[in-house]
Design a protein around this motif. Sequence first.
Motif, PDB file in Angstrom:
ATOM      1  N   VAL A   1       0.887  -0.895  -0.323  1.00 39.46           N
ATOM      2  CA  VAL A   1       0.076  -0.185  -0.159  1.00 39.46           C
ATOM      3  C   VAL A   1       0.955   0.970   0.377  1.00 39.46           C
ATOM      4  CG1 VAL A   1      -1.568   1.094   0.991  1.00 39.46           C
ATOM      5  CG2 VAL A   1      -1.647  -1.250   1.354  1.00 39.46           C
TER       6      VAL A   1
ATOM      7  N   ALA B   1       0.688   4.144  -2.900  1.00 37.71           N
ATOM      8  CA  ALA B   1       0.838   5.792  -2.338  1.00 37.71           C
ATOM      9  C   ALA B   1       2.168   6.692  -2.826  1.00 37.71           C
ATOM     10  CB  ALA B   1       0.307   5.208  -0.998  1.00 37.71           C
TER      11      ALA B   1
ATOM     12  N   CYS C   1      -3.839   5.004  -9.304  1.00 37.27           N
ATOM     13  CA  CYS C   1      -3.084   4.524  -7.559  1.00 37.27           C
ATOM     14  C   CYS C   1      -4.516   4.901  -6.297  1.00 37.27           C
ATOM     15  CB  CYS C   1      -2.098   4.921  -7.475  1.00 37.27           C
ATOM     16  SG  CYS C   1      -1.125   4.923  -8.478  1.00 37.27           S
TER      17      CYS C   1
ATOM     18  N   LEU D   1      -6.293   2.315  -4.208  1.00 36.86           N
ATOM     19  CA  LEU D   1      -6.558   2.979  -2.241  1.00 36.86           C
ATOM     20  C   LEU D   1      -7.706   2.623  -1.749  1.00 36.86           C
ATOM     21  CD1 LEU D   1      -3.234   5.320  -2.385  1.00 36.86           C
ATOM     22  CD2 LEU D   1      -3.505   3.389  -1.138  1.00 36.86           C
TER      23      LEU D   1
ATOM     24  N   ALA E   1      -3.709   2.640   3.800  1.00 39.90           N
ATOM     25  CA  ALA E   1      -4.079   3.139   2.318  1.00 39.90           C
ATOM     26  C   ALA E   1      -5.090   4.584   2.779  1.00 39.90           C
ATOM     27  CB  ALA E   1      -4.899   2.096   1.798  1.00 39.90           C
TER      28      ALA E   1
ATOM     29  N   GLU F   1      -2.425   7.288   3.981  1.00 38.01           N
ATOM     30  CA  GLU F   1      -1.794   7.904   2.600  1.00 38.01           C
ATOM     31  C   GLU F   1      -2.755   8.169   1.985  1.00 38.01           C
ATOM     32  OE1 GLU F   1       1.202   7.063   1.838  1.00 38.01           O
ATOM     33  OE2 GLU F   1       1.690   5.573   3.123  1.00 38.01           O
TER      34      GLU F   1
END
Length: 747
Positions: free
Chosen positions: A412, A416, A442, A446, A469, A472
């Motif tokens: 993850v 990010a 992306c 997430l 996630a 981020e």
Amino acid sequence: MGVLLTYLRNHPWQRRMLTVLVAVSVSGLAAVIAYPHIRNDALRRSLGSEDDAVRRGAMLKVRALMRADASVRPYLERVLNGSDDRTFLAIVSVLSDEQVWDLSTRPAEQADRYRAIMVEQSPVVVARRGHAWGLLTAGRVNEHVRRAARATAVDNDVAVRAVGAALAAKVGDEASLRVLMMDVEAEVVAAAMLDAGLTGRTALADDIAAAMELQLKRRGARTNMEKAGKAIAAYKAQQEGQSAQTSPADTSVDTPTVAAARSIGLDDDLEVISNAALALARLAPREYSERLAEMLSETDDPWLQSRLLYVMPRLDRTVAERAVAAALRVEAGGLPLPAAIVAGATLGLRTETEQAVRDVLAAVSSGGASVERLRAACHAAVALDLDVGEEIDDLLWDLWDSQDVPLRSSVVQLLAAHARRLPATGPETGPDDPQTVTRAECIALLKFLIAQAPFEMDDNAAAVPAAVAAWELLAMNYPSARDDVKDAATLSPLAAFELAWRMARDETPGARDKHFELALSMLPDPRQSDEEDHWIFEPNVKVAGAMWMGLSLPGGNPDRVALARQRIILRLNTVRNPYLKQTYEAALLALGQRNLAEAVRTAFVNETRWIEANLLYGDDGRLPQFLPIYAALLIQSGDRHPLDWLLANDRISLAMQTFVLQNLGMSHVVRLDASLPTVDPSASGDLLLWQVNILRHAYLLRGEGVSPSRLAGILPTTGRGIDALSSVGHSHGTHNAGETPSSRERP
């Protein structure tokens, strides 16, 4: 009066009679007054008699007198400190029988002296080790602790001598450490080396090096014996016409040569050599850098290589970079060890580490990369900010079936990091290479990971990576990140903890203001809450908000602290969920409400009861997921109870401690104490166990003591725990459902 004197002058016999009466009266009064003291002194001498029968008889008399005469106990207390050891133990025995001897409430001088005498004289191994452990965790240095250190150094039991190594290191008894480093048991030698290194005993560096070289020779002899034994067995099998079922690589072949090699100990030399290497890296890095680098290049044992690679960043930088770079270069088709990748990232060897990372990631689709290598590769890619955009798509989908939480979380973070490199605005399609993931993709991935997490079979394996996630997205200031954070927090208490922890550690400009507003929205005022806001019904969202307040606000803006207290108290007055109530109390404790300390400590102990029984799940089927929440807030309030329980507790095995650190968030909690060595989040197996063992030793060797009350759990010890300072023969805790916290399989 004059008449009486005149009468006595004229009547000499009456005068003599009166004189005798007065003398007898005074003598009788003196006898009454002096008798107890004379009696007590006589009993004290009898209590110190070399004759066991006399001593036991005196103890019986003293017990009877204590019940009849209240002055006996004060007398015993008064003479206790000035008595010889035999009298001291007899008095302690009497006081103990009368229920007035408790080590936890006794003056330090008496408690330490009693433990030191028991270490010297007790015939019971468990008692000697227990009292040595008590002196170690008490944190004091005095003549009694030094006396115990000398006694444990020559004890006839391995476990006692292993604890004695820590005692000797703590009090600076280098003579005892030298004795222990020449011990016949490798476990004791390894413990003495590690403890000497952690306490900075630089005068012992040459002794450690000499012992290490001796162990290397023994290791070479054992290896040669094993090879010879296997070769002989293979030759005999061929001569006797046996099938090829027994190959030269078969380590189960039982011949006298192999048996003799095994008697030396398969892993004992590993502990001694690796502990010696760590000690030399701490005590004399410049003098021994070349030798340790040479050892790394000579050995072909992956366990020893991994441990030496962990030591490399502590050595002379030029030597360490050369050695690690060589370890990263492997033959075609091979992959470097995980520890080499992590060491390369630590030393900043960007070129060599990047090539190793790409080789590992390229092997994902073929299944040629182990979970350990993937952990290390992802960790290094994040640490060095490597652009792995071409590999990220395959990496994500190929690895997401893995139940390894650290690996998922690292993937993850890679996703990010790749998104942050791409422009915030631009075409939704990717560049010329259609395989490259765009920023929008992306972010969508997430968000998908967060949305998919509730449907995963293993809640814990999905919840924490989903929390990473969400974090981020929040760090990227994505517009809907606040909602994503709340969605991720609903998944589990561990997910809420992960989010609150990362928010609290965020040092970017303006982060504190942004997170304060988010925490207030996660913990809304019950008098003004919007009932259409579905998150107000989610207890874990409130857990995250309250925990962030407890971790981030103490010592800050007083107005914000007051507002946080008010908000938590309002929630506390209406809460029914017991875990949420305890989280509120823990947050208030961290914010300065000291009267809640005992309640929060009790809540923490309740979370530990299954771990102390070496069980993974409680009888309600629940992981103790609130453990790190209570622990972090207790430590924030200045209470070291959680660290004492985790790192100075010999009632739980090393493997279970490792599981708690890695899977229940306690590795984050340990970082609240910056003086302790860190545990590599990407490590696993033998290397991870070794790092946790180093962490435990470092904590026990601190100057601060551990209160026995802080180690008190709900369940008594089962007797199955291992010696906490044992370096060899780690015992693995057992769990229901056939689960184990870690393994020591070779990489």
